[in-house]
Design a protein around this motif. Structure first.
Motif, mmCIF file in Angstrom:
data_model
loop_
_atom_site.group_PDB
_atom_site.id
_atom_site.type_symbol
_atom_site.label_atom_id
_atom_site.label_comp_id
_atom_site.label_asym_id
_atom_site.label_seq_id
_atom_site.Cartn_x
_atom_site.Cartn_y
_atom_site.Cartn_z
ATOM 1 N N LEU A 136 0.978 -1.158 0.171
ATOM 2 C CA LEU A 136 0.197 -0.049 -0.088
ATOM 3 C C LEU A 136 0.995 1.184 -0.014
ATOM 4 O O LEU A 136 0.487 2.107 -0.822
ATOM 5 C CB LEU A 136 -0.809 -0.107 1.183
ATOM 6 C CG LEU A 136 -2.413 -0.499 1.255
ATOM 7 C CD1 LEU A 136 -3.031 -0.656 2.369
ATOM 8 C CD2 LEU A 136 -3.165 0.077 0.278
ATOM 9 N N ALA A 137 1.939 1.218 0.572
ATOM 10 C CA ALA A 137 2.762 2.479 0.965
ATOM 11 C C ALA A 137 3.519 2.533 -0.433
ATOM 12 O O ALA A 137 3.648 3.715 -0.782
ATOM 13 C CB ALA A 137 3.872 2.222 1.824
ATOM 14 N N VAL A 138 3.873 1.708 -1.000
ATOM 15 C CA VAL A 138 4.431 1.967 -2.450
ATOM 16 C C VAL A 138 3.703 2.463 -3.381
ATOM 17 O O VAL A 138 3.822 3.196 -4.334
ATOM 18 C CB VAL A 138 5.094 0.556 -3.174
ATOM 19 C CG1 VAL A 138 5.377 0.632 -4.320
ATOM 20 C CG2 VAL A 138 6.339 0.046 -2.066
ATOM 21 N N THR A 139 2.291 1.716 -3.379
ATOM 22 C CA THR A 139 1.166 2.293 -4.357
ATOM 23 C C THR A 139 0.861 3.685 -4.196
ATOM 24 O O THR A 139 0.418 4.386 -5.234
ATOM 25 C CB THR A 139 -0.150 1.274 -4.166
ATOM 26 O OG1 THR A 139 0.374 -0.081 -4.198
ATOM 27 C CG2 THR A 139 -1.051 1.518 -5.108
ATOM 28 N N LYS A 140 0.630 4.047 -2.904
ATOM 29 C CA LYS A 140 0.277 5.366 -2.635
ATOM 30 C C LYS A 140 1.222 6.593 -3.188
ATOM 31 O O LYS A 140 0.713 7.474 -3.520
ATOM 32 C CB LYS A 140 0.107 5.640 -1.064
ATOM 33 C CG LYS A 140 -1.128 5.078 -0.683
ATOM 34 C CD LYS A 140 -1.382 5.394 0.850
ATOM 35 C CE LYS A 140 -2.786 4.873 1.193
ATOM 36 N NZ LYS A 140 -3.261 5.348 2.589
ATOM 37 N N ASN A 141 2.331 6.099 -3.142
ATOM 38 C CA ASN A 141 3.448 7.094 -3.879
ATOM 39 C C ASN A 141 3.267 8.548 -3.341
ATOM 40 O O ASN A 141 3.189 9.492 -4.205
ATOM 41 C CB ASN A 141 3.529 6.988 -5.278
ATOM 42 C CG ASN A 141 4.249 7.298 -6.104
ATOM 43 O OD1 ASN A 141 5.679 7.548 -5.750
ATOM 44 N ND2 ASN A 141 4.533 7.875 -7.294
ATOM 45 N N TYR A 145 7.163 6.496 1.643
ATOM 46 C CA TYR A 145 7.868 5.432 1.581
ATOM 47 C C TYR A 145 9.209 5.553 1.381
ATOM 48 O O TYR A 145 9.667 6.312 0.568
ATOM 49 C CB TYR A 145 7.285 4.628 0.382
ATOM 50 C CG TYR A 145 7.818 3.156 0.120
ATOM 51 C CD1 TYR A 145 7.495 2.159 0.790
ATOM 52 C CD2 TYR A 145 9.037 3.068 -0.544
ATOM 53 C CE1 TYR A 145 8.187 0.897 0.677
ATOM 54 C CE2 TYR A 145 9.560 1.632 -0.880
ATOM 55 C CZ TYR A 145 9.003 0.700 -0.082
ATOM 56 O OH TYR A 145 9.801 -0.474 -0.445
ATOM 57 N N HIS A 146 10.124 4.609 2.287
ATOM 58 C CA HIS A 146 11.303 4.722 2.004
ATOM 59 C C HIS A 146 11.963 3.338 1.897
ATOM 60 O O HIS A 146 11.481 2.296 2.622
ATOM 61 C CB HIS A 146 12.300 5.087 3.372
ATOM 62 C CG HIS A 146 11.668 6.591 3.704
ATOM 63 N ND1 HIS A 146 11.959 7.695 2.821
ATOM 64 C CD2 HIS A 146 11.207 7.041 4.755
ATOM 65 C CE1 HIS A 146 11.629 8.434 3.437
ATOM 66 N NE2 HIS A 146 10.929 8.440 4.661
ATOM 67 N N GLY A 147 12.857 2.991 0.855
ATOM 68 C CA GLY A 147 13.252 1.719 0.625
ATOM 69 C C GLY A 147 13.065 1.386 -0.825
ATOM 70 O O GLY A 147 12.788 2.289 -1.520
#
Length: 154
Positions: A136-141, A145-147
């Motif tokens: 979800l964190a990657v998708t929200k952009n 998000y770190h990593g």
């Protein structure tokens, strides 16, 4: 928590199947993400299912993780100055993480139960919840998000 003796018969078979779902490689990826997301102050667990469980058990690392996904000034989980030592407080901290993760967008079917982590009943469920949160964190952009984005599916 009540002390539980060894499981026998069908209970042992069920617990064995649950434990086989735990993925050591996924643990490594999740640890890398949590450290990248929260910073090195969260430390690193001992390798293995038990080390991972002990690292997350008091709820502080999980709370820092979910708070790091929100912009400054709107942190959903209050983190105490000193890590909780009482069982009730630790379980409450985990419950706060679960509520914040659900509010963030993790579906109920992807959520673990507090006892899954606290008593190491189903650490694979804990991994599933963290994977869902990372995805979800990657998708929200939204820049929080770190990593490596390739660690998670979009």
């Amino acid at each position: 928590m009540a002390n539980k003796g060894p499981a026998y018969g069908m209970s042992r078979d069920v617990q064995s199947k649950i434990e086989k779902k735990y993925d050591d490689e996924l643990e490594d990826r999740l640890v890398e993400w949590i450290v990248a997301q929260c910073g090195s102050t969260v430390g690193r667990p001992e390798r293995g299912r038990l080390g991972f469980q002990v690292w997350l058990k008091n709820g502080i690392v999980l709370s820092r993780l979910v708070n790091s996904l929100y912009p400054d000034g709107s942190k959903p989980v209050k983190i105490p100055d000193a890590p909780p030592t009482m069982v009730f407080k630790q379980m409450e901290q985990i419950a706060q993480f679960l509520k914040a993760a659900e509010d963030y967008g993790v579906t109920k079917t992807d959520m673990f139960q507090t006892v899954d982590l606290f008593e190491a009943k189903d650490m694979a469920a804990v991994q599933r919840t963290l994977m869902a949160l990372g995805s979800l964190a990657v998708t929200k952009n939204d820049g929080n998000y770190h990593g490596d984005p390739n660690w998670f599916m979009k």
